[in-house]
Design a protein around this motif. Sequence first.
Motif, mmCIF file in Angstrom:
data_model
loop_
_atom_site.group_PDB
_atom_site.id
_atom_site.type_symbol
_atom_site.label_atom_id
_atom_site.label_comp_id
_atom_site.label_asym_id
_atom_site.label_seq_id
_atom_site.Cartn_x
_atom_site.Cartn_y
_atom_site.Cartn_z
ATOM 1 N N LEU A 129 63.155 10.653 -9.855
ATOM 2 C CA LEU A 129 63.971 11.090 -10.975
ATOM 3 C C LEU A 129 63.472 10.491 -12.289
ATOM 4 O O LEU A 129 63.051 9.342 -12.345
ATOM 5 N N ASP A 130 63.567 11.294 -13.347
ATOM 6 C CA ASP A 130 63.300 10.798 -14.700
ATOM 7 C C ASP A 130 64.571 10.310 -15.378
ATOM 8 O O ASP A 130 64.512 9.569 -16.365
ATOM 9 N N GLY A 131 65.712 10.733 -14.870
ATOM 10 C CA GLY A 131 66.983 10.318 -15.444
ATOM 11 C C GLY A 131 68.117 10.711 -14.520
ATOM 12 O O GLY A 131 67.941 11.480 -13.568
ATOM 13 N N LEU A 132 69.301 10.154 -14.795
ATOM 14 C CA LEU A 132 70.452 10.385 -13.942
ATOM 15 C C LEU A 132 71.705 10.486 -14.809
ATOM 16 O O LEU A 132 71.873 9.710 -15.761
ATOM 17 N N VAL A 133 72.595 11.429 -14.469
ATOM 18 C CA VAL A 133 73.889 11.543 -15.124
ATOM 19 C C VAL A 133 74.973 11.059 -14.171
ATOM 20 O O VAL A 133 75.015 11.464 -13.002
ATOM 21 N N LEU A 134 75.849 10.191 -14.678
ATOM 22 C CA LEU A 134 77.044 9.764 -13.962
ATOM 23 C C LEU A 134 78.210 10.519 -14.580
ATOM 24 O O LEU A 134 78.615 10.229 -15.705
ATOM 25 N N PRO A 135 78.769 11.513 -13.886
ATOM 26 C CA PRO A 135 79.769 12.390 -14.500
ATOM 27 C C PRO A 135 81.152 11.773 -14.532
ATOM 28 O O PRO A 135 81.413 10.729 -13.918
ATOM 29 N N LEU A 138 65.789 3.110 -15.226
ATOM 30 C CA LEU A 138 66.089 4.536 -15.158
ATOM 31 C C LEU A 138 67.000 4.928 -16.322
ATOM 32 O O LEU A 138 67.977 4.245 -16.625
ATOM 33 N N SER A 139 66.694 6.037 -16.971
ATOM 34 C CA SER A 139 67.534 6.541 -18.054
ATOM 35 C C SER A 139 68.801 7.145 -17.456
ATOM 36 O O SER A 139 68.732 7.970 -16.542
ATOM 37 N N VAL A 140 69.962 6.748 -17.999
ATOM 38 C CA VAL A 140 71.238 7.184 -17.442
ATOM 39 C C VAL A 140 72.191 7.560 -18.566
ATOM 40 O O VAL A 140 72.320 6.839 -19.557
ATOM 41 N N LEU A 141 72.875 8.694 -18.390
ATOM 42 C CA LEU A 141 73.970 9.106 -19.247
ATOM 43 C C LEU A 141 75.246 9.076 -18.429
ATOM 44 O O LEU A 141 75.329 9.713 -17.379
ATOM 45 N N ARG A 200 60.507 7.173 -21.735
ATOM 46 C CA ARG A 200 60.351 6.081 -20.770
ATOM 47 C C ARG A 200 59.457 6.463 -19.604
ATOM 48 O O ARG A 200 58.927 5.600 -18.920
ATOM 49 N N ARG A 201 59.287 7.759 -19.377
ATOM 50 C CA ARG A 201 58.417 8.167 -18.273
ATOM 51 C C ARG A 201 56.964 8.276 -18.705
ATOM 52 O O ARG A 201 56.075 8.358 -17.866
ATOM 53 N N ALA A 202 56.688 8.268 -20.022
ATOM 54 C CA ALA A 202 55.327 8.446 -20.514
ATOM 55 C C ALA A 202 54.416 7.355 -19.964
ATOM 56 O O ALA A 202 54.704 6.177 -20.108
ATOM 57 N N PRO A 203 53.321 7.726 -19.300
ATOM 58 C CA PRO A 203 52.400 6.714 -18.778
ATOM 59 C C PRO A 203 51.750 5.927 -19.909
ATOM 60 O O PRO A 203 51.455 6.462 -20.970
ATOM 61 N N VAL A 204 51.554 4.647 -19.673
ATOM 62 C CA VAL A 204 50.990 3.761 -20.684
ATOM 63 C C VAL A 204 49.765 3.060 -20.115
ATOM 64 O O VAL A 204 49.775 2.558 -18.996
#
Length: 224
Positions: free
Chosen positions: A55-61, A89-92, A210-214
């Motif tokens: 996952l690139d991100g997750l929503v907590l509803p 992990l990016s989370v909303l 945040r997922r962009a490779p560095v």
Amino acid sequence: MSTGGSAGVPAYAPGQGLRIGVLALQGDVREHERMLTSLGAQVTTVRREHELEGLDGLVLPGGESSVIDKLLRGTGMYEPLVAALRAGLSVLGTCAGLILLADRLADGITGQQTLGGIDATVRRNAFGTQRESFETDLEVPALEGPPVRAAFIRAPVIEALGPAATPLATLPDGRLVAAEQGALMGLSFHPESTGESRFHRRFLSTARARRAPVCSGGAEMGAD
């Protein structure tokens, strides 16, 4: 006009190429699925640990925070989710999702836990019962455009915010209803219920960054 996106979604859509999960143990899952899909994201529901992979991100509803907490622990999802948050992990989180993201809970039921991550103290059901639900316009300086139309449904409120977190929105009476910290964003209200997409867009932008490779030298690598 479509420019190469799938299912009628333009290739420049903010979620294009991102795989976003929506925690689907309880709550308003479908509304977030529709919003994220409209923004071009590949959306998957998450109920088990293996579904967090990739996952690139997750929503907590929104939903009932104490019920979601019990289900997280009963399904063995609590520890993997905490680990994913700590790993960046990016989370909303909306409504109950904000409660889950708070480091401190002012009025939880006996034994209720949060995932943590936002340096905040949150109070559940701060606006009363379902009958006291309401909609209002919020000024959100971090978002361009007109005021945000926000739906508050048995909503929590942020009673205190630590220095590590950033406030995003307050009600006219000064009560804090949105904040972010790093890759985490928590909202007292339901933007997905009013068709307000800017918070989801901001979340997707964070997930993409945040997922962009560095490279080891710090420069971003070109995308395939």
